[in-house]
Design an enzyme around this catalytic site. Structure first.
Site, mmCIF file in Angstrom:
data_model
loop_
_atom_site.group_PDB
_atom_site.id
_atom_site.type_symbol
_atom_site.label_atom_id
_atom_site.label_comp_id
_atom_site.label_asym_id
_atom_site.label_seq_id
_atom_site.Cartn_x
_atom_site.Cartn_y
_atom_site.Cartn_z
ATOM 1 N N HIS A 182 -6.939 8.551 11.573
ATOM 2 C CA HIS A 182 -6.592 7.133 11.487
ATOM 3 C C HIS A 182 -5.103 6.916 11.226
ATOM 4 C CE1 HIS A 182 -11.031 6.077 10.441
ATOM 5 N NE2 HIS A 182 -10.839 6.277 11.725
ATOM 6 N N ASN A 197 -20.461 13.345 -2.316
ATOM 7 C CA ASN A 197 -20.138 11.920 -2.413
ATOM 8 C C ASN A 197 -20.462 11.408 -3.804
ATOM 9 O OD1 ASN A 197 -19.158 9.554 -1.278
ATOM 10 N ND2 ASN A 197 -20.668 9.500 0.380
ATOM 11 N N GLY A 225 -16.747 11.917 0.376
ATOM 12 C CA GLY A 225 -16.220 10.605 0.020
ATOM 13 C C GLY A 225 -16.213 9.598 1.142
ATOM 14 N N ARG A 270 0.827 -1.208 0.000
ATOM 15 C CA ARG A 270 0.000 0.000 0.000
ATOM 16 C C ARG A 270 0.857 1.252 0.000
ATOM 17 N NH1 ARG A 270 -4.471 0.504 4.206
ATOM 18 N NH2 ARG A 270 -5.050 2.110 2.708
#
Length: 234
Positions: free
Chosen positions: A108, A201, A175, A55
């Site tokens: 996060h 979105n 989003g 990633r």
């Protein structure tokens, strides 16, 4: 004007970074319990490292898209008018920063940082991690992990996020799936405070009913359109 912007994986999808909860998203292909929990890392750290190394490589090859750039433009304009943007992202990529946003809160964590499980030191990380790495701060071996929030862990800076939301005049969600808490609950908190809410979105989120207004379409089109509308209305 002070705007609170919450972004999710949908804003980076058109930069080539996968979403998580869509039918073809990351967690449809990989078991998060084997890759994104402290227990998984304790059980098989090298397997977890390989997933995040892949990633990280993809992130380093990605570039910001017009949606990221539009939010940076919004921040510059509002700051020039003595206002500002609190950009709270659920994303662990750095595309907001590379687009020019200066005030980004990664609730996060960040993929391009490492975290030592022994001493808690954080450091920039643009290379692969492995069980053979040592911490530059404490010298411990096999202790570095990606500085990302895994399932079962508390997001970063919850008090700072709530304080910024309480001080805002507009809450914008971009989003996001509306399924991941605590972030999915921020729209209800905004409503309880009398703050206008706006969803941008690709399609209605799971909590779309909670928003006062909405604009749907690809992020690279919808976000610049939203920013232009907001700035022109001022």
């Amino acid at each position: 004007m002070h705007v609170f912007v919450l972004t999710g994986a949908g804003i980076s999808a058109e930069s080539g970074l996968g979403t998580f909860r869509d039918t073809d998203g990351v967690w449809a292909k990989f078991d998060p319990m084997k890759l994104a929990t402290p227990e998984a890392f304790a059980r098989d750290p090298q397997h977890v490292h390989e997933f995040y190394n892949h990633r990280r490589c993809g992130l380093l090859a990605a570039v910001p898209n017009p949606a990221h750039q539009a939010l940076a433009r919004l921040e510059r304009q509002l700051v020039a008018e003595a206002g500002g943007v609190f950009l709270c992202t659920q994303n662990i990529d750095d595309l907001h920063e590379r687009a020019g946003s200066r005030h980004v809160h990664h609730m996060h964590g960040e993929l391009l940082k490492s975290l030592c499980t022994r001493c808690g030191a954080r450091a920039p990380c643009t290379h692969d991690l492995s069980i053979l790495d040592t911490c530059a701060s404490c010298g411990s071996l096999n202790c570095l992990r990606p500085d990302v929030v895994w399932f079962g862990e508390m997001p970063y800076g919850m008090e700072e996020i709530e304080a910024a939301l309480e001080a805002s005049e507009l809450f914008v969600s971009i989003g996001t799936s509306g399924a991941v808490y605590p972030a999915a609950g921020y729209v209800e908190l905004a409503r309880s405070l009398g703050i206008e809410t706006f969803e941008v979105n690709l399609a209605p989120s799971e909590n779309a009913h909670a928003f006062d207004r909405a604009l749907y379409g690809p992020a690279t089109e919808a976000v610049p359109a939203f920013v232009t509308e907001l700035l022109e209305a001022r």
